[in-house]
Design a protein around this motif. Structure first.
Motif, PDB file in Angstrom:
ATOM      1  N   PHE A  57      -2.214   0.712   7.280  1.00  0.00           N
ATOM      2  CA  PHE A  57      -2.093   2.130   7.617  1.00  0.00           C
ATOM      3  C   PHE A  57      -1.497   2.871   6.429  1.00  0.00           C
ATOM      4  O   PHE A  57      -0.589   2.360   5.762  1.00  0.00           O
ATOM      5  CB  PHE A  57      -1.154   2.331   8.805  1.00  0.00           C
ATOM      6  CG  PHE A  57      -1.580   1.647  10.069  1.00  0.00           C
ATOM      7  CD1 PHE A  57      -2.590   2.164  10.862  1.00  0.00           C
ATOM      8  CD2 PHE A  57      -0.948   0.486  10.484  1.00  0.00           C
ATOM      9  CE1 PHE A  57      -2.972   1.540  12.032  1.00  0.00           C
ATOM     10  CE2 PHE A  57      -1.319  -0.150  11.660  1.00  0.00           C
ATOM     11  CZ  PHE A  57      -2.334   0.380  12.433  1.00  0.00           C
ATOM     12  N   ALA A  58      -1.990   4.080   6.193  1.00  0.00           N
ATOM     13  CA  ALA A  58      -1.426   4.925   5.138  1.00  0.00           C
ATOM     14  C   ALA A  58      -1.325   6.353   5.649  1.00  0.00           C
ATOM     15  O   ALA A  58      -2.252   6.867   6.271  1.00  0.00           O
ATOM     16  CB  ALA A  58      -2.298   4.873   3.888  1.00  0.00           C
ATOM     17  N   SER A  76       3.510   4.967   1.002  1.00  0.00           N
ATOM     18  CA  SER A  76       3.133   3.561   0.844  1.00  0.00           C
ATOM     19  C   SER A  76       2.201   3.185   1.991  1.00  0.00           C
ATOM     20  O   SER A  76       1.870   4.022   2.831  1.00  0.00           O
ATOM     21  CB  SER A  76       4.376   2.657   0.846  1.00  0.00           C
ATOM     22  OG  SER A  76       5.138   2.877   2.022  1.00  0.00           O
ATOM     23  N   ALA A  77       1.807   1.925   2.040  1.00  0.00           N
ATOM     24  CA  ALA A  77       0.958   1.430   3.123  1.00  0.00           C
ATOM     25  C   ALA A  77       1.692   0.321   3.865  1.00  0.00           C
ATOM     26  O   ALA A  77       2.371  -0.512   3.264  1.00  0.00           O
ATOM     27  CB  ALA A  77      -0.368   0.914   2.580  1.00  0.00           C
ATOM     28  N   LEU A  78       1.549   0.310   5.180  1.00  0.00           N
ATOM     29  CA  LEU A  78       2.092  -0.738   6.041  1.00  0.00           C
ATOM     30  C   LEU A  78       0.927  -1.648   6.406  1.00  0.00           C
ATOM     31  O   LEU A  78      -0.102  -1.174   6.892  1.00  0.00           O
ATOM     32  CB  LEU A  78       2.705  -0.115   7.291  1.00  0.00           C
ATOM     33  CG  LEU A  78       3.360  -1.041   8.312  1.00  0.00           C
ATOM     34  CD1 LEU A  78       4.593  -1.709   7.707  1.00  0.00           C
ATOM     35  CD2 LEU A  78       3.740  -0.262   9.571  1.00  0.00           C
ATOM     36  N   TYR A  79       1.068  -2.975   6.208  1.00  0.00           N
ATOM     37  CA  TYR A  79      -0.113  -3.820   6.356  1.00  0.00           C
ATOM     38  C   TYR A  79       0.219  -5.243   6.789  1.00  0.00           C
ATOM     39  O   TYR A  79       1.368  -5.695   6.751  1.00  0.00           O
ATOM     40  CB  TYR A  79      -0.894  -3.866   5.051  1.00  0.00           C
ATOM     41  CG  TYR A  79      -0.213  -4.633   3.931  1.00  0.00           C
ATOM     42  CD1 TYR A  79      -0.439  -6.008   3.767  1.00  0.00           C
ATOM     43  CD2 TYR A  79       0.653  -4.003   3.031  1.00  0.00           C
ATOM     44  CE1 TYR A  79       0.173  -6.725   2.745  1.00  0.00           C
ATOM     45  CE2 TYR A  79       1.265  -4.712   2.010  1.00  0.00           C
ATOM     46  CZ  TYR A  79       1.024  -6.065   1.871  1.00  0.00           C
ATOM     47  OH  TYR A  79       1.642  -6.772   0.872  1.00  0.00           O
ATOM     48  N   THR A 112       3.634  -1.705   0.797  1.00  0.00           N
ATOM     49  CA  THR A 112       3.420  -1.511  -0.641  1.00  0.00           C
ATOM     50  C   THR A 112       4.534  -0.688  -1.263  1.00  0.00           C
ATOM     51  O   THR A 112       4.507  -0.412  -2.461  1.00  0.00           O
ATOM     52  CB  THR A 112       2.076  -0.807  -0.900  1.00  0.00           C
ATOM     53  OG1 THR A 112       2.088   0.480  -0.254  1.00  0.00           O
ATOM     54  CG2 THR A 112       0.907  -1.633  -0.362  1.00  0.00           C
ATOM     55  N   ALA A 113       5.542  -0.293  -0.480  1.00  0.00           N
ATOM     56  CA  ALA A 113       6.649   0.535  -0.985  1.00  0.00           C
ATOM     57  C   ALA A 113       7.431  -0.209  -2.063  1.00  0.00           C
ATOM     58  O   ALA A 113       7.705  -1.414  -1.933  1.00  0.00           O
ATOM     59  CB  ALA A 113       7.576   0.918   0.161  1.00  0.00           C
ATOM     60  N   GLY A 114       7.816   0.508  -3.094  1.00  0.00           N
ATOM     61  CA  GLY A 114       8.565  -0.102  -4.184  1.00  0.00           C
ATOM     62  C   GLY A 114       9.917  -0.641  -3.750  1.00  0.00           C
ATOM     63  O   GLY A 114      10.414  -1.618  -4.321  1.00  0.00           O
ATOM     64  N   ASP A 115      10.523  -0.023  -2.717  1.00  0.00           N
ATOM     65  CA  ASP A 115      11.817  -0.510  -2.228  1.00  0.00           C
ATOM     66  C   ASP A 115      11.668  -1.540  -1.113  1.00  0.00           C
ATOM     67  O   ASP A 115      12.662  -2.030  -0.572  1.00  0.00           O
ATOM     68  CB  ASP A 115      12.701   0.650  -1.764  1.00  0.00           C
ATOM     69  CG  ASP A 115      12.095   1.436  -0.605  1.00  0.00           C
ATOM     70  OD1 ASP A 115      11.012   1.057  -0.100  1.00  0.00           O
ATOM     71  OD2 ASP A 115      12.714   2.449  -0.194  1.00  0.00           O
ATOM     72  N   ALA A 167       7.316   1.944  14.811  1.00  0.00           N
ATOM     73  CA  ALA A 167       7.488   2.106  13.368  1.00  0.00           C
ATOM     74  C   ALA A 167       7.092   3.510  12.946  1.00  0.00           C
ATOM     75  O   ALA A 167       6.217   4.136  13.548  1.00  0.00           O
ATOM     76  CB  ALA A 167       6.651   1.083  12.613  1.00  0.00           C
ATOM     77  N   GLU A 168       7.773   4.002  11.910  1.00  0.00           N
ATOM     78  CA  GLU A 168       7.353   5.244  11.262  1.00  0.00           C
ATOM     79  C   GLU A 168       6.804   4.880   9.886  1.00  0.00           C
ATOM     80  O   GLU A 168       7.457   4.157   9.118  1.00  0.00           O
ATOM     81  CB  GLU A 168       8.512   6.225  11.119  1.00  0.00           C
ATOM     82  CG  GLU A 168       8.073   7.547  10.489  1.00  0.00           C
ATOM     83  CD  GLU A 168       9.216   8.554  10.381  1.00  0.00           C
ATOM     84  OE1 GLU A 168       9.051   9.686  10.852  1.00  0.00           O
ATOM     85  OE2 GLU A 168      10.264   8.200   9.817  1.00  0.00           O
ATOM     86  N   LEU A 169       5.606   5.346   9.586  1.00  0.00           N
ATOM     87  CA  LEU A 169       5.016   5.066   8.280  1.00  0.00           C
ATOM     88  C   LEU A 169       5.887   5.653   7.171  1.00  0.00           C
ATOM     89  O   LEU A 169       6.376   6.789   7.282  1.00  0.00           O
ATOM     90  CB  LEU A 169       3.608   5.661   8.192  1.00  0.00           C
ATOM     91  CG  LEU A 169       2.478   4.859   8.841  1.00  0.00           C
ATOM     92  CD1 LEU A 169       1.159   5.594   8.677  1.00  0.00           C
ATOM     93  CD2 LEU A 169       2.382   3.475   8.229  1.00  0.00           C
ATOM     94  N   ASN A 170       6.058   4.866   6.120  1.00  0.00           N
ATOM     95  CA  ASN A 170       6.760   5.322   4.927  1.00  0.00           C
ATOM     96  C   ASN A 170       8.243   5.587   5.190  1.00  0.00           C
ATOM     97  O   ASN A 170       8.648   6.699   5.537  1.00  0.00           O
ATOM     98  CB  ASN A 170       6.122   6.587   4.356  1.00  0.00           C
ATOM     99  CG  ASN A 170       4.662   6.409   4.027  1.00  0.00           C
ATOM    100  OD1 ASN A 170       4.202   5.291   3.856  1.00  0.00           O
ATOM    101  ND2 ASN A 170       3.925   7.494   3.944  1.00  0.00           N
TER     102      ASN A 170
END
Length: 223
Positions: free
Chosen positions: A191-192, A120-123, A87-90, A112-115
């Protein structure tokens, strides 16, 4: 003791042993008749479930499906990471190569590292069947200390918190079960990050070995 009496006692013992074997065999046959259909039904149910696991499951759970970095880390466009979105803007997803900062991936070469650069959310969005039980599991680790993240599952855009998890600087495996609600044919598993040891949400919450698919006989502790 004469020979006739001895033969009589031996014959009696053999008869008693034969009767005991017949009794045991009868109990076994009765038990099989009682539980056999249940075992057969359970086996058929699990087999049917397993037949659908390739369709109803998360993909690339260990971030190994793509040719990525061979050292350190990199923030990739989500389109470069099979199966995953953000969901990250970039639109960036941060991937580490095993051994970076002394952190070994628990499964394969990548984690992976979140954000990557912003909260944001990784999904992943997965095709699901209402009423099915889905099992989820993953490995989580803090980067600089105790990091906290949240597992959210539900329809896209309306996921619901399933569990908040806090882990220090060693990998821990977590798992549970989710039942797909009526009418939900697409399920988002995401994940958030909530907190990190540094206070910066883009620095921490390491993930690997993510799985989300049909339960197929899985039972939670205590069930």
């Amino acid at each position: 003791m004469n020979a006739i009496n001895q033969k009589s006692q031996i014959g009696q013992a053999v008869t008693e042993y034969a009767l005991l074997l017949m009794l045991v065999a009868g109990v076994v046959i009765f038990a099989l008749a009682l539980i056999g259909p249940k075992v057969a039904d359970s086996f058929a149910e699990v087999s049917e479930c397993l037949a659908g696991t390739h369709q109803y499951q998360l993909v690339n759970g260990s971030f190994e499906d793509d040719s990525l970095i061979t050292s350190r880390w990199r923030a990739y466009d989500a389109g470069a990471i099979t199966g995953w979105d953000t969901t990250a803007g970039d639109n960036r997803i941060e991937i580490w190569y095993t051994g970076f900062l002394g952190v070994s991936a628990p499964n394969g070469r990548y984690l992976a590292e979140l954000n990557a650069n912003q909260p944001s959310a990784l999904y992943q969005d997965i095709e699901t069947v209402p009423g099915e039980r889905m099992v989820w599991s993953f490995s989580h680790r803090g980067r600089s200390g105790v990091d906290t993240m949240e597992v959210r599952i539900g329809p896209p855009g309306a996921t619901v918190s399933q569990k908040q998890i806090s882990t220090g600087r060693s990998w821990q495996q977590y798992d549970s079960v989710y039942e797909v609600p009526e009418g939900q044919t697409t399920t988002r598993f995401e994940f958030a990050a909530l907190r990190t040891a540094t206070g910066n949400l883009s620095v921490g919450n390491l993930l690997d070995n993510v799985q989300f698919g049909l339960a197929c006989g899985y039972e939670e502790d205590g069930e």
